[in-house]
Design an enzyme around this catalytic site. Structure first.
Site, PDB file in Angstrom:
ATOM      1  N   GLU A 199      50.909  11.417 108.697  1.00 55.18           N
ATOM      2  CA  GLU A 199      50.083  12.156 109.314  1.00 55.18           C
ATOM      3  C   GLU A 199      48.881  11.528 109.995  1.00 55.18           C
ATOM      4  OE1 GLU A 199      51.384  14.949 109.675  1.00 55.18           O
ATOM      5  OE2 GLU A 199      52.759  15.470 108.211  1.00 55.18           O
TER       6      GLU A 199
ATOM      7  N   HIS B  57      44.454  16.459 103.543  1.00 60.60           N
ATOM      8  CA  HIS B  57      45.724  17.299 103.644  1.00 60.60           C
ATOM      9  C   HIS B  57      46.204  17.630 102.335  1.00 60.60           C
ATOM     10  CE1 HIS B  57      49.388  18.771 104.926  1.00 60.60           C
ATOM     11  NE2 HIS B  57      50.143  17.676 104.564  1.00 60.60           N
TER      12      HIS B  57
ATOM     13  N   HIS C 250      48.865  19.774  99.761  1.00 63.80           N
ATOM     14  CA  HIS C 250      49.949  20.991  99.576  1.00 63.80           C
ATOM     15  C   HIS C 250      49.546  21.990  98.543  1.00 63.80           C
ATOM     16  CE1 HIS C 250      53.244  18.125 101.483  1.00 63.80           C
ATOM     17  NE2 HIS C 250      52.203  18.515 102.387  1.00 63.80           N
TER      18      HIS C 250
ATOM     19  N   GLU D  10      31.179  33.913  97.591  1.00 68.97           N
ATOM     20  CA  GLU D  10      30.544  32.686  98.189  1.00 68.97           C
ATOM     21  C   GLU D  10      31.352  32.183  99.189  1.00 68.97           C
ATOM     22  OE1 GLU D  10      28.633  30.333  95.384  1.00 68.97           O
ATOM     23  OE2 GLU D  10      27.229  31.843  95.099  1.00 68.97           O
TER      24      GLU D  10
ATOM     25  N   HIS E  32      53.404  24.734 104.865  1.00 67.90           N
ATOM     26  CA  HIS E  32      53.528  23.573 104.669  1.00 67.90           C
ATOM     27  C   HIS E  32      52.257  22.941 103.728  1.00 67.90           C
ATOM     28  CE1 HIS E  32      53.849  18.987 106.486  1.00 67.90           C
ATOM     29  NE2 HIS E  32      52.989  18.957 105.294  1.00 67.90           N
TER      30      HIS E  32
HETATM   31  P1  13P Z   1      53.192  10.965 103.852  1.00 65.55           P
HETATM   32  O1  13P Z   1      53.660  10.483 102.643  1.00 65.55           O
HETATM   33  O2  13P Z   1      53.445  10.118 104.931  1.00 65.55           O
HETATM   34  O3  13P Z   1      51.400  10.864 103.889  1.00 65.55           O
HETATM   35  O4  13P Z   1      53.322  12.451 103.879  1.00 65.55           O
HETATM   36  C1  13P Z   1      53.175  13.305 103.387  1.00 65.55           C
HETATM   37  C2  13P Z   1      52.918  14.656 104.017  1.00 65.55           C
HETATM   38  O5  13P Z   1      52.448  15.661 103.303  1.00 65.55           O
HETATM   39  C3  13P Z   1      53.276  14.995 105.251  1.00 65.55           C
HETATM   40  O6  13P Z   1      52.654  16.228 105.722  1.00 65.55           O
HETATM   41 ZN    ZN Z   2      52.160  17.468 104.300  1.00 66.46          ZN
END
Ligand code: 13P
Ligand code: ZN
Length: 272
Positions: free
Chosen positions: A116, A140, A142, A170, A211
């Site tokens: 990413e 980023h 999940h 808040e 995602h």
């Molecule tokens: P990477 O292992 O390449 O960082 O990818 C993980 C991910 O969350 C892809 O969106």
């Molecule tokens: Zn991801």
């Protein structure tokens, strides 16, 4: 002082371990990048190898020319960063044109930066321009409850912002500029990087439908705190929806009063 002992690395290891413990980073899920300060770039100079080839980023980030970033590795597990640094993270340098990067430290044994990287660097580029270089972190994750909500709420940033603001008083103070939502797209390329960075012009939080989520912040603590706040709000919303939905809530006028007393500016588009 070796790179592994430097303060920003210690902070990064703590933050990645905390994020793992939160349950936001199964397997290799999620990735984090941090733009080094000028002082940190100088401190690492004796320990890095600049004599390595550049590779294309896949996008252009002209205003990040010559900047150094600490990045997580592709396919690497966030939970392992605090155990084995150089196998799981590295420092990359952007070239003069903003089109290429090289690995100057870490990511040993042929590891590569996160897939990413285009989304991270384009978001850094937007935030660099917008905040005069104040924002240094893109995370980023999940995050479970935010992802769950992308199956239930309309994929509309105004709806996500209003619903999540209502779940914790808040929230409008922590993320007054609201949330952007990218519809489902193939991850890992220039197209999703373009869509994400476009929404980063307006927000510090961008959700990727089905995602995960991207957060931008000034430092590691604030970015982790932002992710934690918005994900906790999502958890409350999941619980509320599971209990049959809201029976009372925070009103638009309540939000106006809050904004006035906390001295934050929030758009009327979220207060209809
Ligand atoms: P990477 O292992 O390449 O960082 O990818 C993980 C991910 O969350 C892809 O969106
Ligand atoms: Zn991801």
């Amino acid at each position: 002082m070796a790179i592994a002992d430097m303060h920003f690395i210690k902070e990064f290891q703590k933050m990645t371990n905390d994020a793992w413990l939160k349950g936001w980073h199964e397997r290799n899920g999620g990735n984090i990048t941090y733009r080094l300060t000028k002082d940190e770039s100088l401190c690492i100079s004796g320990f890095i190898d600049e004599n390595v080839p550049y590779k294309p980023i896949g996008v252009t980030v002209k205003n990040l020319a010559n900047e150094y970033f600490l990045v997580t590795g592709s396919g690497k597990f966030i939970r392992n960063i605090s155990l084995d640094l150089e196998a799981n993270v590295g420092i990359v340098k952007i070239d003069e044109t903003g089109e290429n990067y090289k690995i100057v430290w870490g990511l040993i044994n042929g590891a590569r930066p996160t897939s990413e990287l285009p989304s991270h660097l384009m978001s850094h580029s937007v935030k660099y321009a917008q905040t005069n270089g104040k924002h240094r972190v893109i995370m980023h994750s999940h995050a479970t409850n935010l992802i769950a909500l992308t199956f239930i709420l309309p994929l509309d940033g105004v709806v996500f912002t209003r619903e999540l603001w209502e779940m914790a008083t808040e929230c409008p103070v922590v993320f007054p500029s609201g949330i952007g939502v990218v519809p489902w797209m193939v991850p890992g390329g220039a197209e999703i990087a373009e869509a994400t960075s476009e929404l980063m012009k307006k927000h510090d939080i961008v959700i990727w439908a089905h995602h995960g989520v991207f957060c931008s912040g000034e430092d590691l603590d604030l970015t982790f705190g932002l992710m934690d706040t918005v994900e906790k709000s999502a958890e409350i919303l999941v619980k509320v929806l599971s209990m049959g939905g809201k029976r009372q809530t925070i009103t638009s006028q309540n939000f106006r009063d809050l904004a006035r007393d906390f001295n934050v500016s929030i758009s009327e588009e979220y207060l209809k």
